[in-house]
Design a protein around this motif. Sequence first.
Motif, PDB file in Angstrom:
ATOM      1  N   HIS A 109       0.802  -1.275  -0.045  1.00  0.00           N
ATOM      2  CA  HIS A 109       0.107  -0.105  -0.110  1.00  0.00           C
ATOM      3  C   HIS A 109       0.779   1.488  -0.081  1.00  0.00           C
ATOM      4  N   GLY A 110       0.463   2.208  -0.525  1.00  0.00           N
ATOM      5  CA  GLY A 110       0.904   3.665  -0.657  1.00  0.00           C
ATOM      6  C   GLY A 110       0.849   4.153   0.842  1.00  0.00           C
ATOM      7  N   VAL A 111       1.450   5.441   0.899  1.00  0.00           N
ATOM      8  CA  VAL A 111       1.620   6.355   2.213  1.00  0.00           C
ATOM      9  C   VAL A 111       0.251   6.541   2.664  1.00  0.00           C
ATOM     10  N   GLU A 112      -0.741   6.934   1.710  1.00  0.00           N
ATOM     11  CA  GLU A 112      -2.062   7.159   1.978  1.00  0.00           C
ATOM     12  C   GLU A 112      -2.777   6.284   2.821  1.00  0.00           C
ATOM     13  N   ALA A 113      -2.748   4.772   2.498  1.00  0.00           N
ATOM     14  CA  ALA A 113      -3.279   3.711   3.274  1.00  0.00           C
ATOM     15  C   ALA A 113      -2.309   3.448   4.658  1.00  0.00           C
ATOM     16  N   VAL A 114      -1.159   3.967   4.590  1.00  0.00           N
ATOM     17  CA  VAL A 114      -0.226   3.626   5.739  1.00  0.00           C
ATOM     18  C   VAL A 114      -0.670   4.609   6.898  1.00  0.00           C
ATOM     19  N   ARG A 115      -0.902   5.901   6.668  1.00  0.00           N
ATOM     20  CA  ARG A 115      -0.995   6.740   7.613  1.00  0.00           C
ATOM     21  C   ARG A 115      -1.983   6.634   8.630  1.00  0.00           C
ATOM     22  N   PRO A 116      -3.321   5.865   8.545  1.00  0.00           N
ATOM     23  CA  PRO A 116      -4.230   5.478   9.484  1.00  0.00           C
ATOM     24  C   PRO A 116      -3.606   4.326  10.242  1.00  0.00           C
ATOM     25  N   ILE A 117      -2.831   3.471   9.684  1.00  0.00           N
ATOM     26  CA  ILE A 117      -2.246   2.346  10.243  1.00  0.00           C
ATOM     27  C   ILE A 117      -1.193   2.905  11.479  1.00  0.00           C
ATOM     28  N   ARG A 118      -0.353   3.961  10.815  1.00  0.00           N
ATOM     29  CA  ARG A 118       0.576   4.645  11.623  1.00  0.00           C
ATOM     30  C   ARG A 118      -0.082   4.921  12.977  1.00  0.00           C
ATOM     31  N   ASP A 119      -0.943   6.075  12.657  1.00  0.00           N
ATOM     32  CA  ASP A 119      -1.848   6.626  13.619  1.00  0.00           C
ATOM     33  C   ASP A 119      -2.360   5.620  14.706  1.00  0.00           C
ATOM     34  N   GLU A 120      -3.072   4.504  14.197  1.00  0.00           N
ATOM     35  CA  GLU A 120      -3.461   3.441  15.177  1.00  0.00           C
ATOM     36  C   GLU A 120      -2.405   2.756  16.051  1.00  0.00           C
ATOM     37  N   VAL A 121      -1.394   2.362  15.304  1.00  0.00           N
ATOM     38  CA  VAL A 121      -0.090   1.850  15.932  1.00  0.00           C
ATOM     39  C   VAL A 121       0.437   2.832  17.213  1.00  0.00           C
ATOM     40  N   GLU A 122       0.384   4.183  17.060  1.00  0.00           N
ATOM     41  CA  GLU A 122       0.892   5.056  17.798  1.00  0.00           C
ATOM     42  C   GLU A 122      -0.043   5.014  19.047  1.00  0.00           C
ATOM     43  N   GLN A 123      -1.308   4.974  18.967  1.00  0.00           N
ATOM     44  CA  GLN A 123      -2.321   5.211  19.779  1.00  0.00           C
ATOM     45  C   GLN A 123      -2.174   3.854  20.721  1.00  0.00           C
ATOM     46  N   ARG A 124      -1.962   2.713  20.166  1.00  0.00           N
ATOM     47  CA  ARG A 124      -1.769   1.437  20.843  1.00  0.00           C
ATOM     48  C   ARG A 124      -0.527   1.437  21.446  1.00  0.00           C
ATOM     49  N   VAL A 125       0.693   1.880  21.163  1.00  0.00           N
ATOM     50  CA  VAL A 125       2.124   2.295  21.842  1.00  0.00           C
ATOM     51  C   VAL A 125       1.854   3.015  22.835  1.00  0.00           C
ATOM     52  N   ARG A 126       1.185   4.094  22.848  1.00  0.00           N
ATOM     53  CA  ARG A 126       0.888   5.245  23.936  1.00  0.00           C
ATOM     54  C   ARG A 126      -0.151   4.353  25.097  1.00  0.00           C
ATOM     55  N   SER A 127      -1.039   3.600  24.903  1.00  0.00           N
ATOM     56  CA  SER A 127      -1.703   2.946  25.810  1.00  0.00           C
ATOM     57  C   SER A 127      -0.800   1.771  26.570  1.00  0.00           C
ATOM     58  N   LEU A 128       0.041   1.250  25.675  1.00  0.00           N
ATOM     59  CA  LEU A 128       1.081   0.090  26.170  1.00  0.00           C
ATOM     60  C   LEU A 128       1.982   0.966  27.277  1.00  0.00           C
ATOM     61  N   LEU A 129       2.645   1.747  26.558  1.00  0.00           N
ATOM     62  CA  LEU A 129       3.666   2.603  27.347  1.00  0.00           C
ATOM     63  C   LEU A 129       2.968   3.005  28.837  1.00  0.00           C
ATOM     64  N   ALA A 130       1.780   3.385  28.793  1.00  0.00           N
ATOM     65  CA  ALA A 130       1.194   3.892  30.165  1.00  0.00           C
ATOM     66  C   ALA A 130       1.147   2.654  31.205  1.00  0.00           C
ATOM     67  N   ASP A 131       0.739   1.466  30.506  1.00  0.00           N
ATOM     68  CA  ASP A 131       0.616   0.267  31.542  1.00  0.00           C
ATOM     69  C   ASP A 131       1.888  -0.328  31.939  1.00  0.00           C
ATOM     70  N   LEU A 132       3.101   0.244  31.578  1.00  0.00           N
ATOM     71  CA  LEU A 132       4.453  -0.462  31.602  1.00  0.00           C
ATOM     72  C   LEU A 132       4.894   0.249  32.916  1.00  0.00           C
ATOM     73  N   PRO A 133       5.686  -0.686  33.783  1.00  0.00           N
ATOM     74  CA  PRO A 133       6.169  -0.054  34.976  1.00  0.00           C
ATOM     75  C   PRO A 133       7.564   0.300  34.780  1.00  0.00           C
ATOM     76  N   LEU A 134       7.719   1.813  34.652  1.00  0.00           N
ATOM     77  CA  LEU A 134       8.828   2.522  34.531  1.00  0.00           C
ATOM     78  C   LEU A 134       9.399   3.043  35.651  1.00  0.00           C
ATOM     79  N   HIS A 135      10.659   3.214  35.770  1.00  0.00           N
ATOM     80  CA  HIS A 135      11.629   3.643  36.871  1.00  0.00           C
ATOM     81  C   HIS A 135      11.801   4.863  36.824  1.00  0.00           C
TER      82      HIS A 135
END
Length: 135
Positions: A109-135
């Motif tokens: 797929h071209g970048v136009e189709a990848v942008r929404p995937i990128r944005d979904e990945v970012e949202q999920r990573v932010r949620s995952l990061l919030a759940d990780l125990p960081l020191h």
Amino acid sequence: MSETKPSVLFVCVHNAGRSQMAAAFLTHLSKGQVEVRSAGSAPTDTVNPAAVQAMAEVGIDLSTRTPKFLTTEAVQASDVVVTMGCGDTCPVFPGKTYLDWTLDDPAGHGVEAVRPIRDEVEQRVRSLLADLPLH
């Protein structure tokens, strides 16, 4: 989780799009507080150019990354394993946290189709990061 810092492994089939974007976002957003890996069950030779372009648009450079083959050692060394469409090829070990993210595959797929995937990945990573125990 390890006493030093948590470790996360992102796995998709080709390690050329979703898992590369997720690893790059987590590396960027965690500012070194998380050990990050990515791998593929059948990696390609290069990272998807549309994924590289989509990530460059948000200031993250994937141009020097290369897909890596999924190893048992990488899974064993990780606290959290996030799979993205690799099915049963990811080895399972007790004591690990496994998450399966259903995301469209950006391959072909071209970048136009990848942008929404990128944005979904970012949202999920932010949620995952919030759940990780960081020191």
